[in-house]
Design a protein around this motif. Structure first.
Motif, PDB file in Angstrom:
ATOM      1  N   ASP A 150     -23.487  -5.199  40.023  1.00 50.66           N
ATOM      2  CA  ASP A 150     -23.846  -5.867  41.154  1.00 50.66           C
ATOM      3  C   ASP A 150     -23.605  -7.496  40.818  1.00 50.66           C
ATOM      4  OD1 ASP A 150     -23.645  -4.166  43.090  1.00 50.66           O
ATOM      5  OD2 ASP A 150     -25.782  -3.512  42.735  1.00 50.66           O
ATOM      6  N   ALA A 151     -24.162  -7.750  39.595  1.00 45.01           N
ATOM      7  CA  ALA A 151     -24.401  -9.267  39.163  1.00 45.01           C
ATOM      8  C   ALA A 151     -23.039  -9.924  39.046  1.00 45.01           C
ATOM      9  CB  ALA A 151     -25.159  -9.432  38.025  1.00 45.01           C
ATOM     10  N   ILE A 152     -21.943  -8.906  38.729  1.00 46.31           N
ATOM     11  CA  ILE A 152     -20.621  -9.515  38.660  1.00 46.31           C
ATOM     12  C   ILE A 152     -20.188  -9.994  40.074  1.00 46.31           C
ATOM     13  CG2 ILE A 152     -18.301  -8.975  37.792  1.00 46.31           C
ATOM     14  CD1 ILE A 152     -19.383  -7.152  35.648  1.00 46.31           C
ATOM     15  N   TYR A 153     -20.184  -9.393  40.965  1.00 46.69           N
ATOM     16  CA  TYR A 153     -19.973  -9.582  42.300  1.00 46.69           C
ATOM     17  C   TYR A 153     -20.318 -11.299  42.743  1.00 46.69           C
ATOM     18  CZ  TYR A 153     -18.352  -5.013  43.249  1.00 46.69           C
ATOM     19  OH  TYR A 153     -17.620  -3.835  43.368  1.00 46.69           O
ATOM     20  N   GLU A 154     -21.393 -11.563  42.239  1.00 42.62           N
ATOM     21  CA  GLU A 154     -22.048 -12.718  42.377  1.00 42.62           C
ATOM     22  C   GLU A 154     -21.519 -14.043  41.775  1.00 42.62           C
ATOM     23  OE1 GLU A 154     -24.284 -13.767  44.959  1.00 42.62           O
ATOM     24  OE2 GLU A 154     -24.115 -11.416  45.636  1.00 42.62           O
ATOM     25  N   ALA A 155     -20.906 -13.620  40.376  1.00 44.65           N
ATOM     26  CA  ALA A 155     -20.426 -14.532  39.283  1.00 44.65           C
ATOM     27  C   ALA A 155     -19.180 -14.487  39.262  1.00 44.65           C
ATOM     28  CB  ALA A 155     -20.900 -13.994  38.058  1.00 44.65           C
ATOM     29  N   LYS A 156     -18.371 -13.658  39.978  1.00 42.34           N
ATOM     30  CA  LYS A 156     -16.772 -13.991  40.235  1.00 42.34           C
ATOM     31  C   LYS A 156     -16.378 -14.551  41.496  1.00 42.34           C
ATOM     32  CE  LYS A 156     -16.083 -12.840  35.852  1.00 42.34           C
ATOM     33  NZ  LYS A 156     -15.707 -13.513  34.975  1.00 42.34           N
ATOM     34  N   ALA A 157     -15.276 -15.280  41.649  1.00 42.67           N
ATOM     35  CA  ALA A 157     -14.995 -15.844  42.803  1.00 42.67           C
ATOM     36  C   ALA A 157     -14.022 -14.998  43.731  1.00 42.67           C
ATOM     37  CB  ALA A 157     -14.097 -16.993  42.331  1.00 42.67           C
ATOM     38  N   PHE A 203     -12.425 -10.439  44.262  1.00 43.09           N
ATOM     39  CA  PHE A 203     -12.346  -9.222  43.868  1.00 43.09           C
ATOM     40  C   PHE A 203     -11.820  -8.604  42.557  1.00 43.09           C
ATOM     41  CE2 PHE A 203     -13.856  -8.556  48.327  1.00 43.09           C
ATOM     42  CZ  PHE A 203     -15.320  -7.969  47.996  1.00 43.09           C
ATOM     43  N   PRO A 204     -10.531  -9.280  42.474  1.00 38.85           N
ATOM     44  CA  PRO A 204      -9.549  -9.038  41.426  1.00 38.85           C
ATOM     45  C   PRO A 204     -10.305  -9.420  40.095  1.00 38.85           C
ATOM     46  CG  PRO A 204      -8.030  -9.614  42.817  1.00 38.85           C
ATOM     47  CD  PRO A 204      -9.479  -9.789  43.528  1.00 38.85           C
ATOM     48  N   GLU A 205     -11.213 -10.412  39.957  1.00 38.01           N
ATOM     49  CA  GLU A 205     -11.692 -10.900  38.962  1.00 38.01           C
ATOM     50  C   GLU A 205     -13.023  -9.845  38.528  1.00 38.01           C
ATOM     51  OE1 GLU A 205     -11.688 -15.591  38.590  1.00 38.01           O
ATOM     52  OE2 GLU A 205     -12.419 -14.976  40.303  1.00 38.01           O
ATOM     53  N   VAL A 206     -13.479  -9.615  39.731  1.00 38.15           N
ATOM     54  CA  VAL A 206     -14.694  -8.611  39.593  1.00 38.15           C
ATOM     55  C   VAL A 206     -14.399  -7.057  38.807  1.00 38.15           C
ATOM     56  CG1 VAL A 206     -16.537  -7.108  40.692  1.00 38.15           C
ATOM     57  CG2 VAL A 206     -16.118  -9.461  41.515  1.00 38.15           C
ATOM     58  N   TYR A 207     -13.233  -6.751  39.334  1.00 37.73           N
ATOM     59  CA  TYR A 207     -12.831  -5.599  38.742  1.00 37.73           C
ATOM     60  C   TYR A 207     -12.342  -5.552  37.587  1.00 37.73           C
ATOM     61  CZ  TYR A 207     -13.043  -4.365  43.775  1.00 37.73           C
ATOM     62  OH  TYR A 207     -13.678  -4.169  45.078  1.00 37.73           O
ATOM     63  N   ASP A 208     -11.501  -6.570  37.011  1.00 39.24           N
ATOM     64  CA  ASP A 208     -11.286  -7.091  35.903  1.00 39.24           C
ATOM     65  C   ASP A 208     -12.413  -6.808  35.008  1.00 39.24           C
ATOM     66  OD1 ASP A 208      -8.773  -7.748  33.945  1.00 39.24           O
ATOM     67  OD2 ASP A 208     -10.447  -9.531  33.784  1.00 39.24           O
ATOM     68  N   GLU A 209     -13.504  -7.610  35.054  1.00 37.32           N
ATOM     69  CA  GLU A 209     -14.656  -7.752  34.102  1.00 37.32           C
ATOM     70  C   GLU A 209     -15.049  -6.604  33.996  1.00 37.32           C
ATOM     71  OE1 GLU A 209     -17.566  -9.721  31.905  1.00 37.32           O
ATOM     72  OE2 GLU A 209     -15.566 -10.280  32.570  1.00 37.32           O
ATOM     73  N   ILE A 210     -15.356  -5.560  35.061  1.00 37.12           N
ATOM     74  CA  ILE A 210     -15.888  -4.324  35.022  1.00 37.12           C
ATOM     75  C   ILE A 210     -15.333  -3.572  34.239  1.00 37.12           C
ATOM     76  CG2 ILE A 210     -16.541  -2.206  36.309  1.00 37.12           C
ATOM     77  CD1 ILE A 210     -17.041  -3.728  38.749  1.00 37.12           C
ATOM     78  N   ALA A 211     -13.651  -3.368  34.269  1.00 37.65           N
ATOM     79  CA  ALA A 211     -12.991  -2.494  33.263  1.00 37.65           C
ATOM     80  C   ALA A 211     -13.322  -3.075  31.690  1.00 37.65           C
ATOM     81  CB  ALA A 211     -11.742  -2.617  33.508  1.00 37.65           C
ATOM     82  N   ASN A 212     -13.209  -4.377  31.689  1.00 39.59           N
ATOM     83  CA  ASN A 212     -13.501  -5.074  30.207  1.00 39.59           C
ATOM     84  C   ASN A 212     -14.776  -4.701  29.587  1.00 39.59           C
ATOM     85  OD1 ASN A 212     -11.122  -6.214  30.320  1.00 39.59           O
ATOM     86  ND2 ASN A 212     -11.742  -8.112  31.098  1.00 39.59           N
ATOM     87  N   ARG A 228     -20.813   1.110  39.652  1.00 34.55           N
ATOM     88  CA  ARG A 228     -19.959  -0.309  40.420  1.00 34.55           C
ATOM     89  C   ARG A 228     -21.256  -1.065  41.057  1.00 34.55           C
ATOM     90  NH1 ARG A 228     -17.217  -1.543  44.543  1.00 34.55           N
ATOM     91  NH2 ARG A 228     -16.789   0.710  45.074  1.00 34.55           N
ATOM     92  N   THR A 229     -21.828  -0.405  41.973  1.00 30.56           N
ATOM     93  CA  THR A 229     -22.837  -1.088  42.642  1.00 30.56           C
ATOM     94  C   THR A 229     -23.814  -0.242  43.239  1.00 30.56           C
ATOM     95  OG1 THR A 229     -23.076  -2.186  44.799  1.00 30.56           O
ATOM     96  CG2 THR A 229     -21.646  -0.293  44.848  1.00 30.56           C
ATOM     97  N   LEU A 230     -24.959  -0.878  43.310  1.00 33.69           N
ATOM     98  CA  LEU A 230     -26.466   0.082  43.666  1.00 33.69           C
ATOM     99  C   LEU A 230     -26.299   0.272  45.292  1.00 33.69           C
ATOM    100  CD1 LEU A 230     -29.068  -1.591  41.220  1.00 33.69           C
ATOM    101  CD2 LEU A 230     -28.278   0.962  41.308  1.00 33.69           C
ATOM    102  N   ASP A 231     -25.513  -0.417  45.960  1.00 35.10           N
ATOM    103  CA  ASP A 231     -25.636  -0.263  47.373  1.00 35.10           C
ATOM    104  C   ASP A 231     -24.774   1.011  47.722  1.00 35.10           C
ATOM    105  OD1 ASP A 231     -25.663  -0.934  50.144  1.00 35.10           O
ATOM    106  OD2 ASP A 231     -23.977  -2.681  49.989  1.00 35.10           O
ATOM    107  N   HIS A 232     -25.442   1.991  47.462  1.00 38.53           N
ATOM    108  CA  HIS A 232     -24.780   3.480  47.957  1.00 38.53           C
ATOM    109  C   HIS A 232     -26.111   4.267  48.055  1.00 38.53           C
ATOM    110  CE1 HIS A 232     -22.427   7.212  47.662  1.00 38.53           C
ATOM    111  NE2 HIS A 232     -21.371   6.153  47.880  1.00 38.53           N
TER     112      HIS A 232
END
Length: 497
Positions: A56-63, A65-74, A35-39
């Motif tokens: 990590d790039a998704i966090y920058e692209a989405k507005a 957190f719900p959008e981030v998690y939705d994109e990761i799952a997809n 999910r993230t390299l920050d670990h």
């Protein structure tokens, strides 16, 4: 067929806490996503040669957190669908996959629908380290809350409280403001960074008001609020208020409260209502707050009496009000529309009628005038009766018809008085005049009760001015005459009273 998907937990941050099974699973994966390299653990795993792809790039692209998690799952589901049968994709998340991991929750919902095999492997979560490093036993009473969705209603001082997802100082500030609605400003709280991670762990004990002055908030940060059973911390709790009223009515409570019945305190409910109205008219928020509390006490007392005989309790009252508000506001909680207050009121009335149908009330027995409380003040009741009748067409075309009716009723009252008719007949004629006068209120969009209340206040202010002026002269109204008092009345009027 598609590849299998396995979710593993990276633990709280110390590589020594990873299980052998999880390390083996990541090494054997056809593709390893994180999910993230920050670990902290991932630095050690990279040194062992593990290749991984982060989101990590998704966090920058989405507005959000719900959008981030939705994109990761997809993306994970699509990767599994495109993968070869018999292979395995591994998705690694910080902590435990089933603790505060929204992306995993989405995978558990969607993978079965897509025919994708999903396996979740646990591991240490940040909770394990929190129990150890902060030194409390969750069996004593414990709750885990999300900083991003924290609200006062969720905070229970009688439980140990861990608040996760405190990513930055702005989030910490929001948490502080929420907690300060429940706890004193100087209440001791703990901030933990990277609990259990060698050379990175930091624990601060600070007064609540300094919560957002701590540095180092990030992905491995949490806030801990120790439990406290002091009833003073529950002063803003409805449950505590209900508990107090129960104590007052119970054996060993207050003798006066124990003796009361619905009938004995009926008048109190009416009096407290009017005291609230007085604070509204006087625009006195501090006094209003106190009087609203007194009115709420009456509701709690009546509810407590019914709870004692097993019919309902105050939470049943709240449930009924909850359902009514949702049902009668379809333009807010449903699919109806309301562009203005009149349309909203129409929706309310329609749903109110629907409620009667659902209750099985015989429509033939229902009167247009039903629903008006019997004991309303007479002026207010007259206004409401005419308002209901007008809705079905029993009304004048315009206000001129009402004025004509007032003149008619005034003439009949004069006749009754001049002809010295019986007191009962004069009373009825006066009632007819007042009833007709109240009807004007509908045409000028004014509540007659409020209009008369305003006049009462105006009269009181001017008459007290008269009393004050006479007092300055060493006299009272009884020592004065109408002419003098009228002079002072006009002074008060010019002064804007």
């Amino acid at each position: 067929m598609s590849a299998a998907l396995t979710v593993v937990g990276l633990g709280s941050g110390d590589a020594d806490q990873l299980t052998v099974g999880i390390i083996k699973k990541m090494k054997q994966a056809a593709t390893l996503y994180v999910r993230t390299l920050d670990h902290p653990v991932l630095n050690d795993l990279k040194q062992e040669g593990l290749e991984m792809t982060s989101f990590d790039a998704i966090y920058e692209a989405k507005a959000s957190f719900p959008e981030v998690y939705d994109e990761i799952a997809n993306r994970l589901i699509e990767a599994a669908r495109q993968g070869e049968s018999g292979t395995e994709i591994v998705y690694a998340v910080p902590g435990h996959p089933m603790v505060a991991e929204a992306s995993v929750r989405l995978l558990k919902e969607r993978c079965p629908q897509m025919g994708i095999s999903l396996r979740v492997m646990g591991g240490e979560s940040f909770l394990d380290e929190a129990f150890i490093r902060l030194g409390f036993d969750p069996i004593e009473g414990f709750q885990l809350l999300d900083a991003s969705s924290l609200s006062t209603e969720l905070v229970q001082p009688q439980l140990h409280t861990l608040i996760g997802q405190v990513y930055d100082v702005f989030t910490a500030s929001d948490v502080k403001l929420c907690l300060m609605e429940v706890y004193p400003d100087d209440y001791p709280v703990f901030v933990g960074h990277a609990l259990g991670v060698k050379d990175q762990e930091v624990i601060h004990k600070v007064p609540l008001h300094d919560l957002d002055r701590i540095e180092g908030y990030g992905n491995l940060s949490l806030i801990f609020v120790p439990k406290n059973t002091d009833d003073a911390l529950r002063r803003r709790s409805f449950a505590r208020l209900h508990e107090i009223v129960n104590i007052l009515r119970s054996p060993g409570g207050c003798p006066w409260d124990q003796e009361q019945t619905h009938q004995s305190i009926r008048k109190n409910l009416i009096e407290e209502t009017y005291e609230v109205i007085e604070t509204i008219d006087e625009d006195d928020p501090d006094h209003m707050k106190e009087e609203l509390g007194d009115l709420l006490l009456q509701i709690l007392l009546h509810s407590q009496m019914e709870e004692e005989v097993g019919t309902f309790n105050v939470y049943d009252v709240i449930e009924g009000l909850h359902d009514k508000l949702i049902f009668r506001h379809p333009h807010v909680f449903g699919e109806h529309q309301a562009e203005n207050a009149n349309e909203a009121l129409q929706n309310w009335e329609q749903m109110k009628a629907e409620e009667k149908k659902r209750k099985g009330l015989d429509q033939q027995d229902i009167s247009v005038l039903d629903g008006i409380p019997r004991d309303l003040p007479a002026l207010m009741k007259g206004y409401k009766l005419q308002k209901k009748a007008a809705k079905v067409g029993f009304d004048w075309d315009d206000v001129e018809g009402v004025f004509a009716k007032i003149e008619e009723e005034l003439a009949e009252l004069k006749e009754a008085v001049q002809n010295n008719q019986s007191a009962e007949e004069q009373k009825l004629e006066l009632g007819d005049l007042l009833f007709a006068t109240a009807n004007v209120a509908r045409f000028i969009d004014t509540d007659p009760e409020e209009a008369l209340a305003a006049t009462n206040r105006k009269f009181t202010g001017r008459f007290r001015y008269i009393e004050e002026r006479l007092r300055e002269l060493g006299r009272t109204p009884a020592d004065s005459n109408v002419e003098e008092m009228e002079q002072f009345w006009q002074e008060a009027k010019k002064a804007g009273l």
